[in-house]
Motif scaffolding. Sequence first.
Motif, PDB file in Angstrom:
ATOM      1  N   GLU A 135       4.740   3.749 -50.243  1.00 44.24           N
ATOM      2  CA  GLU A 135       5.694   4.649 -49.596  1.00 44.24           C
ATOM      3  C   GLU A 135       5.382   6.104 -49.949  1.00 44.24           C
ATOM      4  O   GLU A 135       5.460   6.996 -49.092  1.00 44.24           O
ATOM      5  N   GLU A 136       5.018   6.347 -51.199  1.00 43.37           N
ATOM      6  CA  GLU A 136       4.637   7.705 -51.603  1.00 43.37           C
ATOM      7  C   GLU A 136       3.348   8.138 -50.905  1.00 43.37           C
ATOM      8  O   GLU A 136       3.219   9.291 -50.478  1.00 43.37           O
ATOM      9  N   LEU A 137       2.416   7.223 -50.779  1.00 45.00           N
ATOM     10  CA  LEU A 137       1.148   7.548 -50.120  1.00 45.00           C
ATOM     11  C   LEU A 137       1.367   7.840 -48.639  1.00 45.00           C
ATOM     12  O   LEU A 137       0.763   8.766 -48.078  1.00 45.00           O
ATOM     13  N   ARG A 138       2.242   7.074 -48.020  1.00 42.03           N
ATOM     14  CA  ARG A 138       2.562   7.301 -46.603  1.00 42.03           C
ATOM     15  C   ARG A 138       3.152   8.703 -46.407  1.00 42.03           C
ATOM     16  O   ARG A 138       2.772   9.428 -45.476  1.00 42.03           O
ATOM     17  N   THR A 139       4.054   9.073 -47.300  1.00 40.81           N
ATOM     18  CA  THR A 139       4.638  10.416 -47.235  1.00 40.81           C
ATOM     19  C   THR A 139       3.570  11.487 -47.420  1.00 40.81           C
ATOM     20  O   THR A 139       3.553  12.499 -46.706  1.00 40.81           O
ATOM     21  N   ALA A 140       2.670  11.264 -48.359  1.00 40.34           N
ATOM     22  CA  ALA A 140       1.615  12.243 -48.637  1.00 40.34           C
ATOM     23  C   ALA A 140       0.731  12.457 -47.417  1.00 40.34           C
ATOM     24  O   ALA A 140       0.416  13.605 -47.055  1.00 40.34           O
ATOM     25  N   TYR A 172       0.337  29.597 -41.039  1.00 46.16           N
ATOM     26  CA  TYR A 172      -0.363  29.502 -42.328  1.00 46.16           C
ATOM     27  C   TYR A 172       0.630  29.138 -43.435  1.00 46.16           C
ATOM     28  O   TYR A 172       0.351  28.272 -44.281  1.00 46.16           O
ATOM     29  N   ASP A 173       1.797  29.766 -43.420  1.00 45.73           N
ATOM     30  CA  ASP A 173       2.815  29.478 -44.437  1.00 45.73           C
ATOM     31  C   ASP A 173       3.289  28.028 -44.349  1.00 45.73           C
ATOM     32  O   ASP A 173       3.516  27.374 -45.377  1.00 45.73           O
ATOM     33  N   ARG A 174       3.443  27.527 -43.115  1.00 44.88           N
ATOM     34  CA  ARG A 174       3.850  26.123 -42.949  1.00 44.88           C
ATOM     35  C   ARG A 174       2.767  25.186 -43.487  1.00 44.88           C
ATOM     36  O   ARG A 174       3.071  24.150 -44.094  1.00 44.88           O
ATOM     37  N   GLY A 175       1.533  25.553 -43.239  1.00 45.17           N
ATOM     38  CA  GLY A 175       0.438  24.733 -43.754  1.00 45.17           C
ATOM     39  C   GLY A 175       0.437  24.673 -45.268  1.00 45.17           C
ATOM     40  O   GLY A 175       0.258  23.598 -45.863  1.00 45.17           O
ATOM     41  N   VAL A 176       0.650  25.813 -45.898  1.00 46.42           N
ATOM     42  CA  VAL A 176       0.687  25.859 -47.362  1.00 46.42           C
ATOM     43  C   VAL A 176       1.858  25.038 -47.895  1.00 46.42           C
ATOM     44  O   VAL A 176       1.723  24.275 -48.866  1.00 46.42           O
ATOM     45  N   ALA A 177       3.028  25.164 -47.251  1.00 46.17           N
ATOM     46  CA  ALA A 177       4.215  24.429 -47.705  1.00 46.17           C
ATOM     47  C   ALA A 177       4.021  22.922 -47.562  1.00 46.17           C
ATOM     48  O   ALA A 177       4.322  22.150 -48.485  1.00 46.17           O
ATOM     49  N   SER A 178       3.517  22.491 -46.404  1.00 47.00           N
ATOM     50  CA  SER A 178       3.304  21.052 -46.186  1.00 47.00           C
ATOM     51  C   SER A 178       2.238  20.507 -47.123  1.00 47.00           C
ATOM     52  O   SER A 178       2.346  19.377 -47.622  1.00 47.00           O
ATOM     53  N   SER A 179       1.219  21.315 -47.368  1.00 50.99           N
ATOM     54  CA  SER A 179       0.172  20.889 -48.297  1.00 50.99           C
ATOM     55  C   SER A 179       0.736  20.704 -49.704  1.00 50.99           C
ATOM     56  O   SER A 179       0.370  19.761 -50.420  1.00 50.99           O
ATOM     57  N   GLY A 180       1.648  21.594 -50.098  1.00 50.67           N
ATOM     58  CA  GLY A 180       2.272  21.463 -51.413  1.00 50.67           C
ATOM     59  C   GLY A 180       3.104  20.197 -51.528  1.00 50.67           C
ATOM     60  O   GLY A 180       3.072  19.502 -52.553  1.00 50.67           O
ATOM     61  N   LEU A 181       3.854  19.869 -50.466  1.00 52.15           N
ATOM     62  CA  LEU A 181       4.649  18.638 -50.468  1.00 52.15           C
ATOM     63  C   LEU A 181       3.747  17.406 -50.493  1.00 52.15           C
ATOM     64  O   LEU A 181       4.069  16.395 -51.133  1.00 52.15           O
ATOM     65  N   ALA A 182       2.624  17.495 -49.791  1.00 54.35           N
ATOM     66  CA  ALA A 182       1.669  16.387 -49.799  1.00 54.35           C
ATOM     67  C   ALA A 182       1.121  16.163 -51.205  1.00 54.35           C
ATOM     68  O   ALA A 182       0.987  15.019 -51.659  1.00 54.35           O
ATOM     69  N   THR A 183       0.827  17.247 -51.899  1.00 55.77           N
ATOM     70  CA  THR A 183       0.304  17.134 -53.263  1.00 55.77           C
ATOM     71  C   THR A 183       1.325  16.480 -54.189  1.00 55.77           C
ATOM     72  O   THR A 183       0.976  15.622 -55.017  1.00 55.77           O
ATOM     73  N   GLN A 184       2.592  16.856 -54.049  1.00 56.33           N
ATOM     74  CA  GLN A 184       3.636  16.241 -54.877  1.00 56.33           C
ATOM     75  C   GLN A 184       3.714  14.738 -54.634  1.00 56.33           C
ATOM     76  O   GLN A 184       3.816  13.946 -55.581  1.00 56.33           O
TER      77      GLN A 184
END
Length: 210
Positions: A135-140, A172-184
């Motif tokens: 489930e965490e991987l799917r979210t990532a 660009y800001d959305r990309g950075v934010a989504s990338s950060g959530l993916a990393t978490q």
Amino acid sequence: MTSAVVALVVVKAFFPGSPAGQESSPGRPSASSAAQSAMQSAAQPEGPQSSSPSSEPYATGRAPAAALDALLTKSAADREKVTDAVNAVESCASGAAVAAARSDLNAAAVRRDGLVEDLSRIAVEEIGGGRAAAEELRTAWRRSAEADRAFARWAHDAAGCSPGRVPHGSDYDRGVASSGLATQAKQEFLRRWAPIAVRYGLPVRDHIRI
């Protein structure tokens, strides 16, 4: 000569604990012998020994764990392409390079979607702790796909840029934010996945390699 009188002493055998004078019947084993035989019979296993039930989930989960690990390998290759594409837009070496990066980012998002679909086909419930990890991987991967598409829109807006002068707008800001959530989400997945990987002899990865 005085003849010797041989006195025959009849010794009666008693069951231990039975009323005095009660003799054991000929051919019947004594109580102590019967108890010993019963203990020996109880100690001997009847039929073949069954396998330990605790090891069964591990054996069942080996194949789906290997299938999930194969998806992680594919994801690692996509991550490298995304990183290269973002760097290409950032450097803005040429219009063609930015256009190619945009195409690569959109393609990466599609592949992330495919990874999510492939993950749904794996019987993660057969892996001990696999359902929560998946489930965490799917979210990532979903967050990563969002980041890829946001960066692709940023690349579109950066068309005509000059080297070292690339605009950074809302995409660009959305990309950075989504990338950060993916990393978490990836880090949480790896926290759950690491003991599973060790259990099945699979690579222990970090969030950069998924």
